[in-house]
Design a protein around this motif. Structure first.
Motif, mmCIF file in Angstrom:
data_model
loop_
_atom_site.group_PDB
_atom_site.id
_atom_site.type_symbol
_atom_site.label_atom_id
_atom_site.label_comp_id
_atom_site.label_asym_id
_atom_site.label_seq_id
_atom_site.Cartn_x
_atom_site.Cartn_y
_atom_site.Cartn_z
ATOM 1 N N PHE A 303 -5.193 9.030 -11.443
ATOM 2 C CA PHE A 303 -4.106 8.233 -10.907
ATOM 3 C C PHE A 303 -4.401 7.606 -9.559
ATOM 4 C CE2 PHE A 303 -1.544 11.161 -13.702
ATOM 5 C CZ PHE A 303 -1.341 10.199 -14.675
ATOM 6 N N LEU A 304 -5.215 8.252 -8.712
ATOM 7 C CA LEU A 304 -5.510 7.647 -7.419
ATOM 8 C C LEU A 304 -6.180 6.282 -7.588
ATOM 9 C CD1 LEU A 304 -5.386 7.778 -4.401
ATOM 10 C CD2 LEU A 304 -7.518 9.113 -4.395
ATOM 11 N N PRO A 305 -7.191 6.133 -8.458
ATOM 12 C CA PRO A 305 -7.752 4.782 -8.679
ATOM 13 C C PRO A 305 -6.703 3.808 -9.226
ATOM 14 C CG PRO A 305 -9.248 6.450 -9.516
ATOM 15 C CD PRO A 305 -7.976 7.158 -9.164
ATOM 16 N N LEU A 306 -5.841 4.292 -10.138
ATOM 17 C CA LEU A 306 -4.801 3.416 -10.690
ATOM 18 C C LEU A 306 -3.823 2.975 -9.605
ATOM 19 C CD1 LEU A 306 -3.923 5.082 -14.128
ATOM 20 C CD2 LEU A 306 -5.147 2.946 -13.735
ATOM 21 N N VAL A 307 -3.445 3.912 -8.744
ATOM 22 C CA VAL A 307 -2.536 3.577 -7.646
ATOM 23 C C VAL A 307 -3.177 2.529 -6.742
ATOM 24 C CG1 VAL A 307 -1.438 4.475 -5.562
ATOM 25 C CG2 VAL A 307 -1.318 5.784 -7.688
ATOM 26 N N PHE A 329 -6.920 -3.158 1.446
ATOM 27 C CA PHE A 329 -7.438 -2.192 0.475
ATOM 28 C C PHE A 329 -8.466 -1.269 1.131
ATOM 29 C CE2 PHE A 329 -10.197 -0.738 -2.959
ATOM 30 C CZ PHE A 329 -9.274 -0.320 -3.905
ATOM 31 N N ALA A 330 -9.335 -1.847 1.959
ATOM 32 C CA ALA A 330 -10.353 -1.039 2.640
ATOM 33 C C ALA A 330 -9.715 -0.020 3.575
ATOM 34 C CB ALA A 330 -11.306 -1.949 3.409
ATOM 35 N N THR A 331 -8.627 -0.402 4.234
ATOM 36 C CA THR A 331 -7.977 0.550 5.145
ATOM 37 C C THR A 331 -7.390 1.732 4.373
ATOM 38 O OG1 THR A 331 -5.825 -0.578 5.061
ATOM 39 C CG2 THR A 331 -7.392 -1.328 6.724
ATOM 40 N N LEU A 332 -6.895 1.465 3.164
ATOM 41 C CA LEU A 332 -6.327 2.549 2.358
ATOM 42 C C LEU A 332 -7.398 3.555 1.953
ATOM 43 C CD1 LEU A 332 -4.015 0.531 -0.098
ATOM 44 C CD2 LEU A 332 -3.591 1.228 2.255
ATOM 45 N N VAL A 333 -8.525 3.031 1.471
ATOM 46 C CA VAL A 333 -9.607 3.908 1.032
ATOM 47 C C VAL A 333 -10.131 4.742 2.204
ATOM 48 C CG1 VAL A 333 -11.932 3.974 0.073
ATOM 49 C CG2 VAL A 333 -10.256 2.355 -0.849
ATOM 50 N N ILE A 334 -10.296 4.105 3.352
ATOM 51 C CA ILE A 334 -10.826 4.819 4.516
ATOM 52 C C ILE A 334 -9.840 5.881 4.994
ATOM 53 C CG2 ILE A 334 -11.475 4.536 6.940
ATOM 54 C CD1 ILE A 334 -12.623 1.810 6.190
ATOM 55 N N ALA A 335 -8.554 5.560 4.999
ATOM 56 C CA ALA A 335 -7.547 6.547 5.420
ATOM 57 C C ALA A 335 -7.589 7.774 4.520
ATOM 58 C CB ALA A 335 -6.156 5.912 5.409
ATOM 59 N N ASP A 336 -7.726 7.558 3.208
ATOM 60 C CA ASP A 336 -7.828 8.687 2.281
ATOM 61 C C ASP A 336 -9.077 9.512 2.556
ATOM 62 O OD1 ASP A 336 -5.537 8.764 0.777
ATOM 63 O OD2 ASP A 336 -6.247 7.352 -0.733
ATOM 64 N N ILE A 337 -10.196 8.846 2.797
ATOM 65 C CA ILE A 337 -11.447 9.566 3.071
ATOM 66 C C ILE A 337 -11.306 10.410 4.331
ATOM 67 C CG2 ILE A 337 -13.874 9.273 3.732
ATOM 68 C CD1 ILE A 337 -13.965 6.826 1.912
ATOM 69 N N TRP A 338 -10.692 9.845 5.354
ATOM 70 C CA TRP A 338 -10.558 10.579 6.617
ATOM 71 C C TRP A 338 -9.735 11.853 6.449
ATOM 72 C CZ3 TRP A 338 -10.007 7.434 11.777
ATOM 73 C CH2 TRP A 338 -11.103 6.585 11.916
ATOM 74 N N ILE A 339 -8.553 11.733 5.860
ATOM 75 C CA ILE A 339 -7.683 12.908 5.804
ATOM 76 C C ILE A 339 -8.203 13.941 4.814
ATOM 77 C CG2 ILE A 339 -6.109 11.900 4.094
ATOM 78 C CD1 ILE A 339 -5.304 14.355 6.986
ATOM 79 N N MET A 340 -8.717 13.492 3.657
ATOM 80 C CA MET A 340 -9.220 14.453 2.673
ATOM 81 C C MET A 340 -10.491 15.128 3.182
ATOM 82 S SD MET A 340 -6.811 14.169 0.599
ATOM 83 C CE MET A 340 -7.320 15.214 -0.770
ATOM 84 N N GLY A 341 -11.343 14.358 3.854
ATOM 85 C CA GLY A 341 -12.558 14.952 4.419
ATOM 86 C C GLY A 341 -12.237 15.961 5.503
ATOM 87 N N MET A 361 -1.079 8.474 1.646
ATOM 88 C CA MET A 361 -1.862 7.677 2.578
ATOM 89 C C MET A 361 -1.988 6.235 2.100
ATOM 90 S SD MET A 361 -2.543 9.447 5.188
ATOM 91 C CE MET A 361 -0.889 10.090 4.915
ATOM 92 N N VAL A 362 -2.078 6.061 0.779
ATOM 93 C CA VAL A 362 -2.085 4.696 0.227
ATOM 94 C C VAL A 362 -0.768 4.007 0.571
ATOM 95 C CG1 VAL A 362 -2.066 3.356 -1.912
ATOM 96 C CG2 VAL A 362 -3.708 5.209 -1.633
ATOM 97 N N ALA A 363 0.336 4.748 0.408
ATOM 98 C CA ALA A 363 1.650 4.172 0.689
ATOM 99 C C ALA A 363 1.792 3.804 2.165
ATOM 100 C CB ALA A 363 2.733 5.173 0.288
ATOM 101 N N ILE A 819 6.549 1.626 -4.400
ATOM 102 C CA ILE A 819 7.196 1.936 -5.680
ATOM 103 C C ILE A 819 6.187 1.865 -6.817
ATOM 104 C CG2 ILE A 819 8.940 1.151 -7.326
ATOM 105 C CD1 ILE A 819 10.471 0.061 -4.789
ATOM 106 N N ALA A 820 5.384 0.794 -6.827
ATOM 107 C CA ALA A 820 4.393 0.639 -7.895
ATOM 108 C C ALA A 820 3.374 1.768 -7.857
ATOM 109 C CB ALA A 820 3.695 -0.709 -7.762
ATOM 110 N N GLY A 821 2.958 2.136 -6.644
ATOM 111 C CA GLY A 821 1.961 3.198 -6.523
ATOM 112 C C GLY A 821 2.481 4.537 -6.982
ATOM 113 N N PHE A 822 3.675 4.929 -6.500
ATOM 114 C CA PHE A 822 4.218 6.235 -6.855
ATOM 115 C C PHE A 822 4.670 6.296 -8.317
ATOM 116 C CE2 PHE A 822 4.832 6.817 -2.200
ATOM 117 C CZ PHE A 822 4.169 8.023 -2.074
ATOM 118 N N SER A 823 5.113 5.152 -8.863
ATOM 119 C CA SER A 823 5.597 5.172 -10.243
ATOM 120 C C SER A 823 4.478 5.449 -11.238
ATOM 121 C CB SER A 823 6.276 3.849 -10.588
ATOM 122 O OG SER A 823 5.351 2.772 -10.508
#
Length: 888
Positions: A303-307, A329-341, A361-363, A819-823
């Motif tokens: 789901f993360l790639p779909l979101v 889009f790049a900021t979303l991916v980087i934010a996820d990498i930072w917090i998950m890492g 983080m995507v939201a 909404i689209a992401g969480f749905s």
């Protein structure tokens, strides 16, 4: 903030290089992430009930965490079935008793095959034909790693060796504490005036079990099983119609360690590998946790790639340019990498709650990125006129302040959850707050820096589906929606407020119907394996038990016949038909063992399966019983789960079954334990006393923390948001009015939960925090823009229209991305993720309507002034924090 933007625009390449370096460094922490859904990750470690339960585990063993597997076939009375059952148990025993010499020899033999030559599956397995358990282990590993591949090249062989080394380390931990099955169970023999535990299945000189083969052997073995009443519904299950034994039970008790995920996976693979020869159905808390981990891992990967794709599409609709998609889009991916890492490096394990962080983080990141880029395209003409650097400085400086302030309110809103006593929610609150700061830093650094170095682009970024408006300008659907909502707010403000109040009142009625739930079985859909297989495990009493500690009042009091009879009386009451609503299926205590001893010492006379009349006789039985005491604590290993070291306190372990076609909710468990507790207090004579503990008690305690934590964090986050907004806008009315949209959204969320029977649990408990944390962003953007136009001395109507014309589009597309992401999450197989996605999506709709319709309608209907009065100047001079960010 202006200084920081100047620095970014002067040094865009070093800023981007620094972001890249941090991303790479934190990215290496992601492989360290682990999953943990046990109660240990939720319960506060200082909780009195939790600490007592842990103390009980130290004394009696980890009797709450067990796996029950129903094992059957078309006929269990065949040599083939017993051979297959023996092979499966032998494979499991390797994780109970570690033989270092044997395991090292296996690794050396496997390592000798790493000579660079390509081998076949059959060839590798043939090398270990004299070691069937290891041969089966290799076969499982090859299938898991490479599927049906027959060729094993050097690279695959190295992977197989690494997996075998991993298995070596897991075996060395000896995490399986007890294996109880028809082939490993022992009964009590009283031959030659001595009591001893004897194997139901004897072993030969090599330590291998001598399995029954003939009809006579099977008849003799069945007689042994039926000889001991406690074996029924434990080691075997019968056909209710014929009374024939049709199933065998396998019980695995695991050691008390927080991380049981790997051993649970290994046990599942072993049991699954014997399907075909056997029909094996495992269940129990470790298996439930395994499925939860698997579902969350699968959902993260799916789901993360779909979101991200859905949110990227929203970017495309909004801006209609390549950079309008790639940059945010790049900021979303980087934010996820930072917090998950960072979580990986800090060893913060993912659980049912924290798996929402990547989507969150995507939201959050999409919100900040959309507002920044939207401002860029609004100011594009001015940027081209003033020159890139100066134009970007003015544009980015203005919007970055708003983004920073919105980020700070979200940060403190999420951080308020750090006061929650539930460990998982507290960790989520801290991690999400840090993630918000990461998202703000990345968005306000990366986007301006890239805009500075990228080629000029005169594209207006108006997006797709534009059409001509009445004023001749081009407008998007979002612009049209903003114009429509502004018309409603200005022309029908009182009607909007009245409808809002009516909806809120209906939601409050639903809120009163919310029930709290912390039973993990409710997290699974009805057709899920965990729910479908409950009837199979009911044959052995279920997969959950309650622990009743009965104190005799004095050391060696357990050896008193009166006390043992009291244990029997309690067990009989628990199992009596008139107490069917307790759902107790079996109750085991030391009394059963004493009765078995007494019968064994009296020529196995069934009439003497009772507690002896003499305390001296009971003491003698304990003294002459021959058994192992591996930890030298004065208790025979077989007795440890049922009595303490002083022979003072006995354990009654009562298994709880589920109702037919259903399961027990937390409220049901509470009622059951309350009834048992009341009975024990009323009927136990002095000096006896009792206390109940176990997994059900922890589940109940957790539910109270859910409620307390929800109320505390909700109140605290609202107060924090109120104070911050008041300080930012220098107006206490602005603070109060900012609570209306998020208060409405939270009420709607709880109302829907109440009306539709969605229970408040550890997953849905964070939705209010998300609502406040994210929803306040839209409110701040609206209020900031509203104040900007009011300072130009425009009327309220014109101010509302201009505010929605400027901020409405960004708010709508931000909300659409959320909404689209969480749905997307409603497609999950895991109920908490489905409900989380559904409720957050609905809540985001409510916050959007709150900011774009309800808030301006309230301002219009009440005539509230959000400007600072002259009399307030001296007060706000000292408390206004907006000056630190060049807010004015």
């Amino acid at each position: 903030m202006d200084r920081y933007i100047r620095f970014v625009l002067r040094h865009p390449v070093p800023v981007l290089a620094a972001l890249l370096a941090v991303t790479i460094g934190l990215g290496f922490g992601i492989p360290r992430l682990q999953f943990d859904n046990s109660l240990d990750v939720m319960m506060p470690k200082e909780d009195r009930e939790y600490r007592f339960y842990k103390k009980i585990i130290e004394t009696y063993g980890n009797i709450g965490k067990f796996i029950v597997a129903n094992t059957t076939a078309d006929s269990v009375w065949t040599p083939r079935f017993f051979v297959a059952l023996d092979n499966m148990i032998t494979d499991l025993e390797e994780y109970k008793s570690f033989d270092e010499g044997r395991e090292r020899a296996r690794l050396r033999a496997l390592g000798a095959l790493l000579d660079g030559k390509e081998l076949t599956r059959a060839g590798v397995l043939d090398r270990f034909k004299d070691d069937p358990p290891f041969q089966r282990a290799l076969s499982r590993a090859i299938t898991r790693l490479y599927g049906d591949a027959d060729r094993l090249g050097p690279r695959r062989m190295r992977g197989l060796y690494r997996d075998s080394a991993r298995s070596y380390r897991l075996k060395k931990s000896e995490l399986i504490d007890v294996i109880m099955s028809p082939l490993t169970a022992q009964d009590i023999s009283g031959r030659d005036d001595a009591l001893a535990a004897v194997d139901l299945v004897e072993k030969d000189d090599e330590g291998k079990r001598i399995l029954p083969k003939s009809d006579g052997d099977f008849a003799a073995f069945e007689k042994k099983l039926r000889h001991n009443p406690s074996f029924r519904a434990a080691l075997y299950a019968e056909d209710p119609a014929t009374g024939r034994i049709t199933d065998f039970g396998l019980h695995l008790r695991l050691k008390d360690t927080r991380d049981l995920g790997e051993i649970s996976d290994e046990i599942w693979r072993i049991l699954e590998s014997h399907h075909g020869e056997l029909s094996v159905t495992p269940h129990g808390i470790p298996i439930v946790n395994k499925f939860m981990n698997d579902y969350m891992m699968k959902d993260l990967k799916t789901f993360l790639p779909l979101v991200l794709i859905v949110v990227a599409f929203v970017f495309f609709l909004n801006f209609g340019t390549l950079r309008g998609v790639v940059l945010p889009f790049a900021t979303l991916v980087i934010a996820d990498i930072w917090i998950m890492g960072l979580m990986g490096y800090l060893n913060i394990k993912l659980n049912m709650i924290s798996t929402s962080l990547p989507t969150l983080m995507v939201a959050v990141g999409s919100s900040y990125s959309i507002h920044i880029l939207n401002q860029y395209y609004i100011d594009l003409d001015d940027i081209l006129k003033r020159g890139r650097k100066e134009g970007l400085r003015r544009s980015m400086g203005h919007i970055s302040v708003t983004v920073l302030l919105a980020g700070l309110t979200t940060f403190f809103g999420f951080l308020s959850l750090a006061t929650n006593q539930i460990t998982g929610i507290r960790e989520w609150g801290i991690s999400s707050a840090i993630g918000v700061l990461f998202a703000v830093i990345i968005a306000t650094s990366m986007i301006p820096a890239l805009l500075e170095i990228l080629p000029r682009n005169a594209h207006t970024g108006r997006g797709f589906f534009t059409r001509a408006a009445a004023n001749g300008r081009r407008e998007t659907p979002a612009d049209a929606v903003s114009r429509f909502l502004s018309g409603l707010a200005v022309n029908h403000s009182r009607a909007v407020v009245a409808i809002t109040v009516a909806i809120a009142l209906a939601a409050l009625v639903g809120l009163s119907m919310i029930r709290v739930e912390t039973s993990v079985l409710t997290y699974f859909k009805k057709d899920d394996y965990i729910r479908r297989t409950i009837p199979e495990i009911q044959k052995y009493g279920g997969a959950m038990g309650v622990n009743m500690l009965v104190d005799s009042g004095s050391p060696d009091g357990i050896k008193d016949p009166a006390f043992l009879r009291e244990l029997d009386r309690i067990s009989e009451w628990l199992l009596s038909p008139e107490n069917a609503d307790l759902y107790i299926s079996r109750a085991d205590s030391i009394s059963s063992i004493v009765k078995t001893m007494h019968r064994a010492m009296n020529n196995d006379d069934p009439a003497l399966y009772r507690v002896p009349d003499s305390a001296a006789t009971i003491r003698e039985y304990f003294e002459i019983f021959s058994g192992d005491d591996s930890d030298f604590d004065g208790r025979i290993d077989e007795f440890e789960p049922l009595l303490d070291e002083d022979y003072r306190t006995a354990m009654i372990f009562a298994k709880i079954k589920s109702p037919e076609d259903n399961f027990l909710y937390t409220t049901d468990l509470q009622e059951i334990l309350d009834n048992i507790d009341t009975y024990l207090k009323k009927t136990l004579p002095a000096p006896y006393s009792a206390r109940i503990t176990g997994e059900p008690r922890i589940i109940i305690a957790l539910s109270s923390y859910v409620v307390q934590g929800q109320l505390m964090s909700l109140l605290l986050s609202l107060i924090v948001v109120l104070v911050i907004v008041i300080l930012l806008f220098k107006n206490w009315k602005a603070g109060l009015i900012s609570l209306i949209p998020i208060g409405f959204a939270v009420t709607i969320s709880f109302g829907i939960m109440g009306w539709f029977g969605i229970r408040l649990d550890t997953a849905t408990a964070i939705i209010a925090g998300i609502t406040i944390g994210i929803g306040i962003d839209d409110t701040i953007h609206f209020l900031n823009t509203y104040r900007h136009f009011r300072e130009r001395r425009l009327g309220v109507d014109e101010t509302i229209r201009n505010t929605l014309a400027i901020s409405g589009k960004a708010i709508i597309y931000t909300s659409l991305a959320l909404i689209a992401g969480f749905s997307i999450l409603v497609l999950s197989n895991f109920k908490p993720i489905v409900l989380f996605g559904l409720l957050v999506s609905i809540t985001m709709i409510a916050t959007t309507m709150g900011a774009l319709l309800i808030l301006p309608a309230v301002i219009k209907a009440t005539g509230v002034s959000l400007e600072k009065s002259a009399s307030e100047s001296r007060f706000w001079k000292y408390f206004y924090i907006g000056r630190f960010f060049n807010f004015d």
